[in-house]
Design a protein around this motif. Structure first.
Motif, PDB file in Angstrom:
ATOM      1  N   GLU A 175       0.889  -1.187  -0.013  1.00 24.31           N
ATOM      2  CA  GLU A 175       0.100   0.049   0.029  1.00 24.31           C
ATOM      3  C   GLU A 175       0.905   1.298  -0.165  1.00 24.31           C
ATOM      4  N   ASP A 176       2.196   1.244   0.625  1.00 24.10           N
ATOM      5  CA  ASP A 176       2.855   2.325   0.869  1.00 24.10           C
ATOM      6  C   ASP A 176       4.232   1.917   1.033  1.00 24.10           C
ATOM      7  N   ASP A 177       5.068   2.891   1.350  1.00 23.49           N
ATOM      8  CA  ASP A 177       6.306   2.557   1.454  1.00 23.49           C
ATOM      9  C   ASP A 177       6.744   2.537   3.111  1.00 23.49           C
ATOM     10  N   GLY A 178       5.870   2.623   3.943  1.00 21.16           N
ATOM     11  CA  GLY A 178       6.094   2.411   5.385  1.00 21.16           C
ATOM     12  C   GLY A 178       6.823   1.133   5.882  1.00 21.16           C
ATOM     13  N   GLY A 179       6.767  -0.161   5.090  1.00 25.46           N
ATOM     14  CA  GLY A 179       7.342  -1.225   5.449  1.00 25.46           C
ATOM     15  C   GLY A 179       8.665  -1.591   4.482  1.00 25.46           C
ATOM     16  N   LEU A 180       8.806  -0.935   3.471  1.00 24.58           N
ATOM     17  CA  LEU A 180       9.754  -1.145   2.549  1.00 24.58           C
ATOM     18  C   LEU A 180      11.132  -1.336   3.052  1.00 24.58           C
ATOM     19  N   GLU A 181      11.925  -0.433   3.889  1.00 22.18           N
ATOM     20  CA  GLU A 181      13.122  -0.582   4.384  1.00 22.18           C
ATOM     21  C   GLU A 181      13.427  -1.814   5.341  1.00 22.18           C
ATOM     22  N   HIS A 182      12.159  -2.112   6.083  1.00 18.07           N
ATOM     23  CA  HIS A 182      12.259  -3.019   7.011  1.00 18.07           C
ATOM     24  C   HIS A 182      12.223  -4.600   6.262  1.00 18.07           C
ATOM     25  N   ALA A 183      11.250  -4.280   5.137  1.00 17.24           N
ATOM     26  CA  ALA A 183      10.976  -5.592   4.214  1.00 17.24           C
ATOM     27  C   ALA A 183      12.447  -5.968   3.674  1.00 17.24           C
ATOM     28  N   VAL A 184      13.056  -4.912   3.092  1.00 18.06           N
ATOM     29  CA  VAL A 184      14.331  -5.143   2.121  1.00 18.06           C
ATOM     30  C   VAL A 184      15.573  -5.771   3.061  1.00 18.06           C
ATOM     31  N   ASP A 185      15.686  -5.031   4.464  1.00 16.74           N
ATOM     32  CA  ASP A 185      16.440  -5.603   5.357  1.00 16.74           C
ATOM     33  C   ASP A 185      16.181  -7.189   5.897  1.00 16.74           C
ATOM     34  N   GLN A 186      14.902  -7.435   5.881  1.00 17.86           N
ATOM     35  CA  GLN A 186      14.647  -8.726   6.105  1.00 17.86           C
ATOM     36  C   GLN A 186      15.127  -9.591   4.854  1.00 17.86           C
ATOM     37  N   ALA A 187      14.820  -9.176   3.919  1.00 17.22           N
ATOM     38  CA  ALA A 187      15.068  -9.910   2.651  1.00 17.22           C
ATOM     39  C   ALA A 187      16.636 -10.348   2.274  1.00 17.22           C
ATOM     40  N   MET A 188      17.203  -9.432   2.783  1.00 18.41           N
ATOM     41  CA  MET A 188      19.003  -9.619   2.669  1.00 18.41           C
ATOM     42  C   MET A 188      19.361 -10.708   3.253  1.00 18.41           C
ATOM     43  N   GLY A 189      18.866 -11.404   4.446  1.00 23.98           N
ATOM     44  CA  GLY A 189      19.202 -12.536   5.092  1.00 23.98           C
ATOM     45  C   GLY A 189      18.636 -13.736   4.638  1.00 23.98           C
ATOM     46  N   SER A 190      17.648 -13.646   3.403  1.00 26.04           N
ATOM     47  CA  SER A 190      16.999 -14.813   3.102  1.00 26.04           C
ATOM     48  C   SER A 190      17.806 -15.762   2.305  1.00 26.04           C
ATOM     49  N   ASP A 191      17.185 -17.121   2.305  1.00 26.22           N
ATOM     50  CA  ASP A 191      18.065 -17.947   1.494  1.00 26.22           C
ATOM     51  C   ASP A 191      17.480 -18.213   0.140  1.00 26.22           C
ATOM     52  N   GLY A 192      16.532 -17.635  -0.014  1.00 28.47           N
ATOM     53  CA  GLY A 192      15.717 -17.909  -1.071  1.00 28.47           C
ATOM     54  C   GLY A 192      16.060 -17.028  -2.515  1.00 28.47           C
ATOM     55  N   TRP A 193      17.464 -16.238  -2.569  1.00 32.21           N
ATOM     56  CA  TRP A 193      18.024 -15.503  -3.618  1.00 32.21           C
ATOM     57  C   TRP A 193      18.138 -16.533  -4.745  1.00 32.21           C
ATOM     58  N   THR A 194      17.878 -16.112  -5.894  1.00 27.14           N
ATOM     59  CA  THR A 194      18.321 -16.984  -7.241  1.00 27.14           C
ATOM     60  C   THR A 194      19.221 -15.888  -7.898  1.00 27.14           C
ATOM     61  N   ASP A 195      20.366 -16.857  -8.231  1.00 27.84           N
ATOM     62  CA  ASP A 195      21.544 -16.253  -8.892  1.00 27.84           C
ATOM     63  C   ASP A 195      21.196 -15.881 -10.434  1.00 27.84           C
ATOM     64  N   ALA A 196      21.193 -14.724 -11.113  1.00 27.50           N
ATOM     65  CA  ALA A 196      20.668 -14.456 -12.258  1.00 27.50           C
ATOM     66  C   ALA A 196      21.996 -14.689 -13.390  1.00 27.50           C
ATOM     67  N   PHE A 197      22.685 -13.749 -13.107  1.00 25.83           N
ATOM     68  CA  PHE A 197      24.165 -13.590 -14.068  1.00 25.83           C
ATOM     69  C   PHE A 197      25.101 -12.528 -13.479  1.00 25.83           C
ATOM     70  N   GLU A 198      26.025 -12.645 -14.125  1.00 23.67           N
ATOM     71  CA  GLU A 198      27.464 -11.693 -13.691  1.00 23.67           C
ATOM     72  C   GLU A 198      27.408 -10.507 -14.705  1.00 23.67           C
ATOM     73  N   ILE A 199      27.762  -9.435 -14.171  1.00 26.09           N
ATOM     74  CA  ILE A 199      27.929  -8.496 -15.203  1.00 26.09           C
ATOM     75  C   ILE A 199      28.769  -7.228 -14.665  1.00 26.09           C
ATOM     76  N   SER A 200      29.566  -6.770 -15.409  1.00 24.12           N
ATOM     77  CA  SER A 200      30.469  -5.487 -15.024  1.00 24.12           C
ATOM     78  C   SER A 200      29.658  -4.181 -15.443  1.00 24.12           C
ATOM     79  N   LEU A 201      29.801  -3.401 -14.455  1.00 28.95           N
ATOM     80  CA  LEU A 201      28.962  -2.040 -14.184  1.00 28.95           C
ATOM     81  C   LEU A 201      29.980  -1.146 -13.511  1.00 28.95           C
ATOM     82  N   GLY A 202      29.528   0.235 -13.824  1.00 28.47           N
ATOM     83  CA  GLY A 202      30.250   1.287 -12.981  1.00 28.47           C
ATOM     84  C   GLY A 202      29.955   2.447 -13.665  1.00 28.47           C
TER      85      GLY A 202
END
Length: 156
Positions: free
Chosen positions: A76-103
């Motif tokens: 609904e809003d941004d209220g839980g965004l930062e907390h949700a992303v912080d929670q997600a950082m520790g998740s073991d459900g991340w899928t590797d997509a590809f490697e890329i050079s950026l800058g």
């Protein structure tokens, strides 16, 4: 509560992280080789690969402190965004997509809009430190029930 800029201007569901030096030359057809479910990449002549976020026409933002693109799937809003992303950082459900050079400096923008036609207000400025990154994806549902699609750049 974190305040972030969202862009929600795509009818096609694809956003590109376009180098600022190439925005004016972007014609909107470059992404045609990046038909992936949620994240892909295209090669820009002389500039290398750039990521394309796709799948669904969802609002998108970038959290630079987490080097994470966030698409609002059901929130609904941004209220839980930062907390949700912080929670997600520790998740073991991340899928590797590809490697890329950026800058350098980029604009997150709708893939289908020619660079000369895109308004600055319809883009998000993104600075990525020079390096090689692993792009990782996650569909995440926070404790609050908010749902987000995340693509994160992990230095390698």
């Amino acid at each position: 509560m974190v305040t972030v800029k969202w862009i929600d201007g795509t009818d096609f569901g694809y956003y590109v992280l376009c180098p600022e030096s190439h925005v004016a030359a972007w014609d909107g057809s470059e992404f045609m080789d990046a038909f992936e479910d949620y994240v892909g990449r295209v090669t820009l002549a002389g500039l290398g690969d750039v990521p394309v976020l796709g799948g669904e026409a969802l609002p998108v933002t970038y959290l630079d402190h987490r080097m994470t693109f966030v698409r609002k799937y059901a929130a609904e809003d941004d209220g839980g965004l930062e907390h949700a992303v912080d929670q997600a950082m520790g998740s073991d459900g991340w899928t590797d997509a590809f490697e890329i050079s950026l800058g350098g400096n980029y604009r997150l923008m709708d893939c289908m809009v020619a660079g000369g036609d895109v308004a600055e207000s319809d883009t998000i400025r993104v600075h990525i430190p020079e390096g090689r990154y692993l792009v990782r994806s996650l569909f995440f549902e926070a404790f609050s029930g908010d749902q987000f699609l995340l693509e994160r750049l992990v230095g390698i």
